[in-house]
Design an enzyme around this catalytic site. Structure first.
Site, PDB file in Angstrom:
ATOM      1  N   ASP A 231       1.167  -1.152  -0.195  1.00 23.67           N
ATOM      2  CA  ASP A 231       0.315   0.009   0.003  1.00 23.67           C
ATOM      3  C   ASP A 231       0.950   1.493  -0.074  1.00 23.67           C
ATOM      4  O   ASP A 231       2.237   1.339   0.753  1.00 23.67           O
ATOM      5  CB  ASP A 231      -0.400  -0.060   1.561  1.00 23.67           C
ATOM      6  CG  ASP A 231      -2.292   0.989   1.292  1.00 23.67           C
ATOM      7  OD1 ASP A 231      -3.209   0.662   0.525  1.00 23.67           O
ATOM      8  OD2 ASP A 231      -1.614   2.371   2.488  1.00 23.67           O
ATOM      9  N   GLU A 298      14.833 -14.843   0.813  1.00 26.04           N
ATOM     10  CA  GLU A 298      15.417 -15.826   1.153  1.00 26.04           C
ATOM     11  C   GLU A 298      14.161 -17.310   1.456  1.00 26.04           C
ATOM     12  O   GLU A 298      14.738 -18.551   2.193  1.00 26.04           O
ATOM     13  CB  GLU A 298      14.985 -15.750   2.559  1.00 26.04           C
ATOM     14  CG  GLU A 298      16.333 -14.700   3.218  1.00 26.04           C
ATOM     15  CD  GLU A 298      15.867 -14.228   4.900  1.00 26.04           C
ATOM     16  OE1 GLU A 298      14.496 -13.897   4.935  1.00 26.04           O
ATOM     17  OE2 GLU A 298      16.603 -12.676   4.552  1.00 26.04           O
TER      18      GLU A 298
END
Ligand code: NOJ
Length: 586
Positions: A231, A298
């Site tokens: 956002d 990751e």
């Protein structure tokens, strides 16, 4: 009546203007369906949609044929901005259910091959967030205050706001704290909120804020989400010193004019006003996305970051999706483009070129929870400016039939474009906005902060009709809906459209099926040479398909024996009438 007659030669492809990327991550060609949880489906009968409601409707989404779902916020929140005011980033608001409901929804989606993207709101928190409560209790200059943007006021008694910024929802972007005994001569401090006063902006100069959001990302990644829609992705970092700015801040601007204060007017065919004040599109945001990109990497699997950034021109937007940053950005230049052949061709060209230049997929979008639905927008005489944000009963009302006709044509044009497409819940039913909501039911903070001068975005957020004529049109087990539905929603309900030839639902379903079968999302694009300068027709080759939209009044006669795969409206004597898109076998 005059008609334009095409021969097979007229439909020849020109040189390719877009060559697809070599890599094939899922989001590059995905059709992503936005669920606005409070209005999608209600599981418990309180009139507000919830996560069990989403789980119960997953088959609707799988059968429609979308690839992924983006859910607007369901986090713990006082709901001052419908959940874009987050009080706890790691928990579900009781309105929407529990973390167990979330897990069930996620598992159900994954079982059906649907990816899940969640919404992350890092520009601001709710004023009920524990950090803000700590900041209020703490003294000026404390570590707790440094997580937000607190400043002393201007003027001898500090009673003028620290700068002249305006909130995007109207009124000043600063609110002053209540007086207390240790204020000193500067008096109570002020805090910045680009949106509602209940949405204080976080201080992205503070490493603790960075660490917290990386941890929030990991929390949801560990749960197994496939991506994040970020956002206000262009707003987190503000220019040093928070300098005054006389420009106008807006989330969504129309196509009609450019902000006078914006000297760098878009030159690339993108539309609307640039939002390059000191609160937007600062260089520092890119470092944040580089570090988030590393966090996502990751994790196993392909996870994506999607930017909600009202940044123009498109060449600035492309900087958010450089190879080590985010993966997609919403294409608001496409959303704000008017129903005009030349302008649509330009925005498509520029979108593909600018995103190709950074190796990112282009996205396309026509509707979301912040703008008037395209079935209503395209029924307005003039689209743009305030009319994009909401329509009030006292405003000129859209022509519903024209709006739906153009919306269906625009949709087939959009779904025929390579790249990734976003659709907003209910557009597959051809839903219009509620354009005459009474003031008493409105809830958007922008309505209140402008004293009603802006109707706000409630009209596009009305609960979905699932069963025509049932209480609440089947939104949930009771007759309650948190906003009233307009009368036409009964006829447009999902159950009235399933399996009905020519219905908007069946048009979307067939388009998504063909799009997948023909591999349109990962294809190249070439304009139909003979029509590349047409004032009324947009036509291009994609995969083995010709997509042709007629935006003008003159019917376009197709060559004899053309294989029409799909049409947004009936052909008349072999001709494509006004405001109609067809997909043809090339
Ligand atoms: C953009 C969201 O889409 C909108 O609904 C919200 O009000 C603002 N950001 C503030 O979070």
């Amino acid at each position: 009546m005059t008609r334009t007659a095409l021969t097979t030669d007229d439909l020849t492809a020109g040189a390719p203007v877009h060559v697809p990327a070599a890599s094939g991550e899922w989001w590059r060609d995905a059709v992503i369906y936005q669920v606005y949880p409070r209005s999608f489906a209600d599981g418990d009968g309180d009139g507000i949609g919830d996560l069990p409601g989403v789980t119960a409707k997953l088959d609707h989404l799988a059968q429609l044929g979308v690839d992924a779902v983006w859910l607007s916020p369901f986090y713990r929140s006082p709901q001052k901005d419908a959940g874009y005011d987050v009080a706890d980033y790691r928990d579900i608001d009781p309105l929407f259910g529990t973390l167990a409901d979330f897990d069930e929804m996620l598992a159900g989606a994954h079982e059906r091959g649907l990816k899940i993207i969640v919404d992350l709101v890092p520009n601001h928190s709710s004023d009920q967030h524990v950090w803000f409560q700590e900041a209020l209790a703490a003294a000026r200059g404390s570590a707790a205050r440094d997580r937000y943007l607190f400043r002393d006021g201007r003027g001898p008694a500090g009673d003028e706001p620290p700068n002249n910024w305006q909130s995007i929802f109207g009124g000043p972007a600063w609110t002053r704290l209540a007086p207390r005994h240790d204020d000193g001569p500067a008096g109570p401090q002020w805090y910045l909120h680009l949106f509602d006063s209940s949405q204080p902006d976080l201080n992205w100069e503070n490493p603790e804020v960075h660490a917290e959001f990386e941890d929030v990302l990991r929390f949801w990644l560990d749960k197994g989400v496939d991506g994040f829609r970020v956002d206000v992705a262009h707003g987190m970092v503000k220019a040093a010193g928070l300098p005054d700015w006389d420009g106008h801040v807006a989330m969504v601007e129309g196509t009609v004019e450019e902000a006078p204060s914006d000297p760098g007017a878009p030159e690339d065919g993108s539309t609307g006003a640039g939002n390059r004040g000191p609160m937007f599109d600062q260089e520092g945001v890119h470092e944040i996305y580089r570090s988030w990109h590393r966090v996502l990497e990751e994790n196993p699997g392909e996870r994506c970051l999607v930017a909600e950034a009202w940044v123009e021109p498109l060449s600035r937007l492309a900087r958010y999706v450089r190879p080590d940053e985010m993966h997609q950005a919403f294409n608001f230049s496409f959303l704000t483009a008017p129903w005009d052949a030349a302008q649509l061709r330009t925005v498509v060209d520029v979108s593909l070129n600018t995103m190709d230049a950074v190796g990112a997929p282009t996205t396309w979008v026509l509707s979301n929870h912040d703008v008037v639905r395209h079935a209503s927008r395209f029924g307005l005489a003039e689209i743009g400016g305030k009319q994009l944000n909401g329509i009030a009963a006292t405003d000129p009302q859209p022509d519903a039939e024209l709006g739906l006709r153009r919306a269906r044509a625009a949709t087939l044009l959009m779904l025929g474009l390579p790249g990734s497409a976003y659709m907003y819940q209910g557009e597959e039913l051809g839903l219009p906005d509620h354009t005459a909501l009474p003031a008493e039911v409105r809830q958007d903070p922008s309505f209140f902060r402008t004293d009603g001068a802006e109707p706000g975005r409630d009209g596009c957020r009305v609960p979905l009709p699932w069963v025509g004529g049932a209480p609440g049109n089947g939104f949930g087990p009771s007759d309650k809906t948190w906003l009233p539905q307009p009368g036409v929603y009964a006829d447009l309900a999902a159950d009235r459209q399933y399996g009905v030839a020519g219905s908007t639902y069946e048009m979307y379903r067939t388009a998504l099926e063909l799009r997948r079968a023909e591999k349109i999302g990962t294809a190249g694009l070439a304009w139909v040479d003979a029509l590349a300068g047409s004032p009324d027709v947009v036509a291009f080759h994609v995969a083995g398909v010709v997509v042709l939209s007629n935006l003008g009044a003159t019917p376009v006669v197709l060559p004899a024996e053309t294989d029409v795969l799909l049409a947004s409206g009936d052909l008349v004597d072999g001709a494509v009438p006004a405001d109609t898109t067809v997909w043809l076998r090339a």
